[in-house]
Motif scaffolding. Structure first.
Motif, mmCIF file in Angstrom:
data_model
loop_
_atom_site.group_PDB
_atom_site.id
_atom_site.type_symbol
_atom_site.label_atom_id
_atom_site.label_comp_id
_atom_site.label_asym_id
_atom_site.label_seq_id
_atom_site.Cartn_x
_atom_site.Cartn_y
_atom_site.Cartn_z
ATOM 1 N N LYS A 43 20.333 19.734 78.316
ATOM 2 C CA LYS A 43 20.478 20.329 76.983
ATOM 3 C C LYS A 43 21.653 19.716 76.251
ATOM 4 O O LYS A 43 22.540 19.108 76.849
ATOM 5 C CB LYS A 43 20.662 21.840 77.094
ATOM 6 C CG LYS A 43 19.445 22.564 77.640
ATOM 7 C CD LYS A 43 19.636 24.069 77.552
ATOM 8 C CE LYS A 43 18.385 24.808 78.018
ATOM 9 N NZ LYS A 43 18.562 26.292 77.919
ATOM 10 N N GLU A 44 21.661 19.877 74.929
ATOM 11 C CA GLU A 44 22.772 19.386 74.130
ATOM 12 C C GLU A 44 23.981 20.308 74.259
ATOM 13 O O GLU A 44 23.847 21.492 74.567
ATOM 14 C CB GLU A 44 22.355 19.285 72.664
ATOM 15 C CG GLU A 44 21.292 18.240 72.392
ATOM 16 C CD GLU A 44 21.020 18.057 70.915
ATOM 17 O OE1 GLU A 44 20.254 17.155 70.561
ATOM 18 O OE2 GLU A 44 21.573 18.835 70.117
ATOM 19 N N ARG A 45 25.144 19.742 74.012
ATOM 20 C CA ARG A 45 26.360 20.547 74.017
ATOM 21 C C ARG A 45 26.314 21.510 72.836
ATOM 22 O O ARG A 45 25.979 21.128 71.722
ATOM 23 C CB ARG A 45 27.583 19.651 73.928
ATOM 24 C CG ARG A 45 28.894 20.362 74.146
ATOM 25 C CD ARG A 45 30.035 19.372 74.320
ATOM 26 N NE ARG A 45 29.841 18.524 75.506
ATOM 27 C CZ ARG A 45 30.762 17.694 75.980
ATOM 28 N NH1 ARG A 45 31.934 17.608 75.382
ATOM 29 N NH2 ARG A 45 30.506 16.963 77.036
ATOM 30 N N GLU A 46 26.663 22.773 73.079
ATOM 31 C CA GLU A 46 26.631 23.779 72.034
ATOM 32 C C GLU A 46 27.952 24.519 71.946
ATOM 33 O O GLU A 46 28.652 24.694 72.942
ATOM 34 C CB GLU A 46 25.495 24.792 72.295
ATOM 35 C CG GLU A 46 25.654 25.592 73.554
ATOM 36 C CD GLU A 46 24.599 26.680 73.697
ATOM 37 O OE1 GLU A 46 23.780 26.865 72.782
ATOM 38 O OE2 GLU A 46 24.603 27.352 74.738
ATOM 39 N N ALA A 54 26.445 26.718 82.800
ATOM 40 C CA ALA A 54 26.689 25.443 82.115
ATOM 41 C C ALA A 54 28.058 24.923 82.503
ATOM 42 O O ALA A 54 28.855 25.628 83.128
ATOM 43 C CB ALA A 54 26.626 25.622 80.595
ATOM 44 N N GLU A 77 21.518 32.488 81.852
ATOM 45 C CA GLU A 77 21.444 31.461 80.802
ATOM 46 C C GLU A 77 22.825 30.999 80.323
ATOM 47 O O GLU A 77 22.922 30.069 79.536
ATOM 48 C CB GLU A 77 20.623 31.963 79.607
ATOM 49 C CG GLU A 77 21.030 33.311 79.071
ATOM 50 C CD GLU A 77 20.178 34.439 79.635
ATOM 51 O OE1 GLU A 77 19.899 34.418 80.865
ATOM 52 O OE2 GLU A 77 19.812 35.340 78.856
ATOM 53 N N GLN A 137 27.556 22.943 78.039
ATOM 54 C CA GLN A 137 26.404 22.051 78.126
ATOM 55 C C GLN A 137 25.694 22.283 79.451
ATOM 56 O O GLN A 137 26.300 22.107 80.510
ATOM 57 C CB GLN A 137 26.838 20.590 78.007
ATOM 58 C CG GLN A 137 25.673 19.621 77.900
ATOM 59 C CD GLN A 137 26.102 18.250 77.454
ATOM 60 O OE1 GLN A 137 27.285 17.896 77.508
ATOM 61 N NE2 GLN A 137 25.162 17.455 76.982
#
Length: 121
Positions: free
Chosen positions: A41-44, A89, A86, A37
């Motif tokens: 942003k949302e957790r992916e 996180a 990118e 995450q």
């Protein structure tokens, strides 16, 4: 109840590698996964593995990340190569009692506290 503790995060330059570990308090008989995450942003889902060793990866990390478990199914790993900015996180380890690999966060019951990964350009 399964307790999960992640380690191995840190700061690296783009193109570098890190290996995350997740120590589980009990044998993982179902599915385990790595999620991340980023701020705002949302957790992916990043990668998942079932107790048979079947794996699943998000398209964004295929060919760069590898998920694995030790033979005792107590430690989960995520080898991350060719890291990109990118990929920055908080990375979380998660476990679910069923053997259906999924990268949907909501179906996992147990979560670790996370380990930060920062990739500089």
């Amino acid at each position: 109840q399964v307790h999960l503790v992640e380690s191995g995060g840190g700061s690296v330059q783009a193109g570098g590698s890190l290996r995350l570990s997740c120590a589980a308090s009990a044998y993982a008989t179902g599915t385990m996964g790595w999620f991340r995450q980023a701020p705002g942003k949302e957790r992916e889902g990043v990668a998942g593995i079932d107790f048979r060793g079947n794996t699943m990866y998000a398209d964004s990390v295929k060919g760069r990340f590898t998920i694995s478990q030790d033979n005792a199914k107590i430690t989960l790993y995520l080898q991350m190569n060719n890291l990109k900015p990118e990929d920055t996180a908080m990375y979380y380890c998660a476990a679910a009692p069923w053997s259906l690999i999924t990268l949907v966060p909501g179906v996992y019951n147990y979560w670790g506290q996370g380990t930060q990964v920062t990739v500089a350009s």
